[in-house]
Design a protein around this motif. Structure first.
Motif, PDB file in Angstrom:
ATOM      1  N   LEU A  45       0.800  -1.216   0.000  1.00  0.00           N
ATOM      2  CA  LEU A  45       0.000   0.000   0.000  1.00  0.00           C
ATOM      3  C   LEU A  45       0.840   1.278   0.000  1.00  0.00           C
ATOM      4  N   ASP A  46       2.045   1.232   0.544  1.00  0.00           N
ATOM      5  CA  ASP A  46       2.826   2.463   0.713  1.00  0.00           C
ATOM      6  C   ASP A  46       3.859   2.640  -0.401  1.00  0.00           C
ATOM      7  N   TYR A  47       4.857   3.472  -0.137  1.00  0.00           N
ATOM      8  CA  TYR A  47       5.862   3.820  -1.149  1.00  0.00           C
ATOM      9  C   TYR A  47       6.600   2.606  -1.703  1.00  0.00           C
ATOM     10  N   ARG A  48       6.622   1.507  -0.966  1.00  0.00           N
ATOM     11  CA  ARG A  48       7.373   0.329  -1.403  1.00  0.00           C
ATOM     12  C   ARG A  48       6.771  -0.305  -2.661  1.00  0.00           C
ATOM     13  N   VAL A  49       5.482  -0.077  -2.893  1.00  0.00           N
ATOM     14  CA  VAL A  49       4.880  -0.575  -4.135  1.00  0.00           C
ATOM     15  C   VAL A  49       5.596   0.024  -5.334  1.00  0.00           C
ATOM     16  N   HIS A  50       5.797   1.342  -5.316  1.00  0.00           N
ATOM     17  CA  HIS A  50       6.428   2.029  -6.444  1.00  0.00           C
ATOM     18  C   HIS A  50       7.944   1.831  -6.463  1.00  0.00           C
ATOM     19  N   LYS A  51       8.511   1.555  -5.290  1.00  0.00           N
ATOM     20  CA  LYS A  51       9.961   1.361  -5.229  1.00  0.00           C
ATOM     21  C   LYS A  51      10.375  -0.017  -5.714  1.00  0.00           C
ATOM     22  N   TYR A  52       9.580  -1.046  -5.404  1.00  0.00           N
ATOM     23  CA  TYR A  52       9.986  -2.416  -5.712  1.00  0.00           C
ATOM     24  C   TYR A  52       9.069  -3.113  -6.727  1.00  0.00           C
ATOM     25  N   LEU A  53       7.762  -3.109  -6.473  1.00  0.00           N
ATOM     26  CA  LEU A  53       6.861  -3.956  -7.255  1.00  0.00           C
ATOM     27  C   LEU A  53       6.523  -3.370  -8.625  1.00  0.00           C
ATOM     28  N   THR A  54       6.197  -2.086  -8.678  1.00  0.00           N
ATOM     29  CA  THR A  54       5.815  -1.491  -9.959  1.00  0.00           C
ATOM     30  C   THR A  54       6.919  -1.583 -11.012  1.00  0.00           C
ATOM     31  N   PRO A  55       8.176  -1.290 -10.678  1.00  0.00           N
ATOM     32  CA  PRO A  55       9.225  -1.396 -11.696  1.00  0.00           C
ATOM     33  C   PRO A  55       9.530  -2.830 -12.123  1.00  0.00           C
ATOM     34  N   ASN A  56       9.184  -3.810 -11.266  1.00  0.00           N
ATOM     35  CA  ASN A  56       9.536  -5.201 -11.558  1.00  0.00           C
ATOM     36  C   ASN A  56       8.412  -6.126 -11.076  1.00  0.00           C
ATOM     37  N   PRO A  57       7.260  -6.134 -11.767  1.00  0.00           N
ATOM     38  CA  PRO A  57       6.108  -6.916 -11.290  1.00  0.00           C
ATOM     39  C   PRO A  57       6.352  -8.409 -11.232  1.00  0.00           C
ATOM     40  N   PHE A  58       7.388  -8.911 -11.919  1.00  0.00           N
ATOM     41  CA  PHE A  58       7.642 -10.351 -11.916  1.00  0.00           C
ATOM     42  C   PHE A  58       8.321 -10.824 -10.628  1.00  0.00           C
ATOM     43  N   ILE A  59       8.498  -9.927  -9.652  1.00  0.00           N
ATOM     44  CA  ILE A  59       9.023 -10.382  -8.364  1.00  0.00           C
ATOM     45  C   ILE A  59       7.911 -10.991  -7.510  1.00  0.00           C
ATOM     46  N   PHE A  60       6.646 -10.845  -7.924  1.00  0.00           N
ATOM     47  CA  PHE A  60       5.506 -11.353  -7.153  1.00  0.00           C
ATOM     48  C   PHE A  60       4.761 -12.364  -8.007  1.00  0.00           C
ATOM     49  N   LEU A  61       4.906 -13.654  -7.652  1.00  0.00           N
ATOM     50  CA  LEU A  61       4.448 -14.725  -8.529  1.00  0.00           C
ATOM     51  C   LEU A  61       3.556 -15.769  -7.841  1.00  0.00           C
ATOM     52  N   PRO A  62       2.644 -15.378  -6.951  1.00  0.00           N
ATOM     53  CA  PRO A  62       1.809 -16.418  -6.340  1.00  0.00           C
ATOM     54  C   PRO A  62       0.896 -17.106  -7.347  1.00  0.00           C
ATOM     55  N   PHE A  63       0.598 -16.436  -8.450  1.00  0.00           N
ATOM     56  CA  PHE A  63      -0.233 -17.019  -9.506  1.00  0.00           C
ATOM     57  C   PHE A  63       0.559 -17.198 -10.796  1.00  0.00           C
ATOM     58  N   ASN A  64       1.886 -17.226 -10.703  1.00  0.00           N
ATOM     59  CA  ASN A  64       2.754 -17.173 -11.875  1.00  0.00           C
ATOM     60  C   ASN A  64       2.547 -15.836 -12.584  1.00  0.00           C
ATOM     61  N   ALA A  65       2.981 -15.717 -13.831  1.00  0.00           N
ATOM     62  CA  ALA A  65       2.896 -14.431 -14.520  1.00  0.00           C
ATOM     63  C   ALA A  65       3.021 -14.647 -16.013  1.00  0.00           C
ATOM     64  N   GLY A  66       2.812 -13.583 -16.775  1.00  0.00           N
ATOM     65  CA  GLY A  66       2.948 -13.670 -18.218  1.00  0.00           C
ATOM     66  C   GLY A  66       1.806 -14.437 -18.850  1.00  0.00           C
ATOM     67  N   PRO A  67       2.033 -15.029 -20.029  1.00  0.00           N
ATOM     68  CA  PRO A  67       0.954 -15.723 -20.743  1.00  0.00           C
ATOM     69  C   PRO A  67       0.434 -16.956 -20.022  1.00  0.00           C
ATOM     70  N   ARG A  68       1.192 -17.490 -19.042  1.00  0.00           N
ATOM     71  CA  ARG A  68       0.740 -18.676 -18.307  1.00  0.00           C
ATOM     72  C   ARG A  68       0.215 -18.328 -16.919  1.00  0.00           C
ATOM     73  N   ILE A  69      -0.162 -17.062 -16.709  1.00  0.00           N
ATOM     74  CA  ILE A  69      -0.688 -16.672 -15.401  1.00  0.00           C
ATOM     75  C   ILE A  69      -1.981 -17.440 -15.128  1.00  0.00           C
ATOM     76  N   CYS A  70      -2.267 -17.700 -13.883  1.00  0.00           N
ATOM     77  CA  CYS A  70      -3.434 -18.497 -13.508  1.00  0.00           C
ATOM     78  C   CYS A  70      -4.724 -17.845 -13.987  1.00  0.00           C
ATOM     79  N   LEU A  71      -5.552 -18.629 -14.657  1.00  0.00           N
ATOM     80  CA  LEU A  71      -6.824 -18.119 -15.164  1.00  0.00           C
ATOM     81  C   LEU A  71      -7.804 -17.813 -14.035  1.00  0.00           C
ATOM     82  N   GLY A  72      -7.614 -18.455 -12.903  1.00  0.00           N
ATOM     83  CA  GLY A  72      -8.558 -18.274 -11.803  1.00  0.00           C
ATOM     84  C   GLY A  72      -8.072 -17.331 -10.725  1.00  0.00           C
TER      85      GLY A  72
END
Length: 333
Positions: free
Chosen positions: A231-258
């Motif tokens: 929720l805070d500044y860390r979203v823009h510092k870490y996650l927004t520039p590199n969204p592939f660091i968060f993969l609970p549902f995988n990512a890209g074309p094989r991301i979980c449909l559900g």
């Protein structure tokens, strides 16, 4: 949670099902050499005999019932395909947020939330300030008895942050594997070295669990449970520039449909739970002794030194011995 006395056939099936998944997980970890460890017998055969003895009569009975209806031509009647698909659904649905599995050429995606909700409730028992803040958000948005709507769930920002932080520290699928469909290269972490060549068909394993705790990805407090990082500044510092660091549902074309269905399901459960209960505490003394975290863990760094449940994994993450809790409801005024 109730303790079972003499094992029923269902208990035997549940244990065999668990043993089968553990054996499959060991094969995946061993890689292509796993058959050498089973020269004198399949590690899955004993468990599968119990599983089949329980499942096959149920399938046979279902097929007999279908034959007696006028819709028999509209159903798949191949017992082998049905057997595999039922097991597929059970594996995927047992305790994962989202697991994609392959049996024969068909891919099935099933959504289940028990594993992640177990750990989310565990965190709420350990962080009373998070529990209090989350319950306040739920009561302000939904009230103490109303059924939540999809709009309610979308507006509960802190609830989504709690779920994300739970899945960051304990992703339902702690490690995964992909196969290269064609020759490719990976960039080398050392820019002075050549890229890494990956031949077509090569398996590439990766640990979501480790990626989610790397301080270079998430900051120096990566081991801490802190929903505000979503929720805070860390979203823009870490996650927004590199969204592939968060993969609970995988990512890209094989991301979980559900993915969204899983979020809605988990959110609905926690909303209804916290509408009713005000406090949650861990009942460590009720936990079976052999499923408590080993005493020597207390001297370990990171979360291992503070955790009061024993996370384990086969294909998916779960809490050894379940989770024993005490919850108190707010008295009506």
């Amino acid at each position: 949670m109730l303790r079972n006395t003499p094992n029923s056939r269902a208990d035997d099936f549940a244990k065999a099902f668990m043993d089968m998944q553990l054996a499959i997980a060991r094969r995946a970890i061993s890689g292509w050499v796993w058959p050498w460890f089973e020269l004198f017998g399949s590690s899955t055969a004993p468990a599968m005999r119990v599983v089949d003895a329980f499942l096959d009569p149920i399938l046979e009975d279902a097929l007999e019932k279908v034959k007696s209806t006028n819709m028999s031509e509209q159903h798949n009647k191949d017992p082998v395909v049905l057997h595999d698909e039922v097991l597929n659904i059970m594996i995927a649905g047992r305790d994962t947020v989202s697991t994609m599995l392959h049996l024969r050429p068909k891919r099935l995606t099933q959504i289940k939330t028990a594993g992640m909700l177990t750990i989310a409730v565990y965190f709420l028992s350990q962080y009373p300030n998070v529990l209090r803040r989350l319950r306040e958000e739920i009561l302000e948005t939904v009230g103490q008895s109303r059924r939540p709507t999809y709009d309610d769930i979308r507006n509960l920002k802190y609830l989504r942050a709690v779920l994300n932080e739970t899945m960051r520290l304990y992703p339902a699928v702690p490690w995964n594997m992909r196969y290269a469909v064609k020759d490719t290269v990976f960039p080398n972490s050392d820019p002075t070295e050549k890229p890494l060549f990956i031949p077509a068909g090569s398996p590439v394993s990766y640990s979501v669990h480790c990626m989610h705790r790397r301080t270079d990805y998430w900051g120096p407090d990566a081991e801490e449970f802190d929903p505000d990082r979503f929720l805070d500044y860390r979203v823009h510092k870490y996650l927004t520039p590199n969204p592939f660091i968060f993969l609970p549902f995988n990512a890209g074309p094989r991301i979980c449909l559900g993915q969204q269905f899983a979020y809605n399901e988990m959110s609905f459960f926690l909303i209804r739970l916290l509408q009713k209960f005000e406090t949650i505490s861990l009942e460590t003394d009720s936990q079976p002794p052999d499923t408590r975290p080993p005493a020597h863990w207390a001297n370990c760094p990171g979360r291992k030194g503070v955790e009061k449940f024993w996370p384990k994994a086969h294909l998916t993450l779960y809490s050894a011995g379940g989770l024993w809790l005490k919850m108190e409801a707010k008295l009506e005024e």
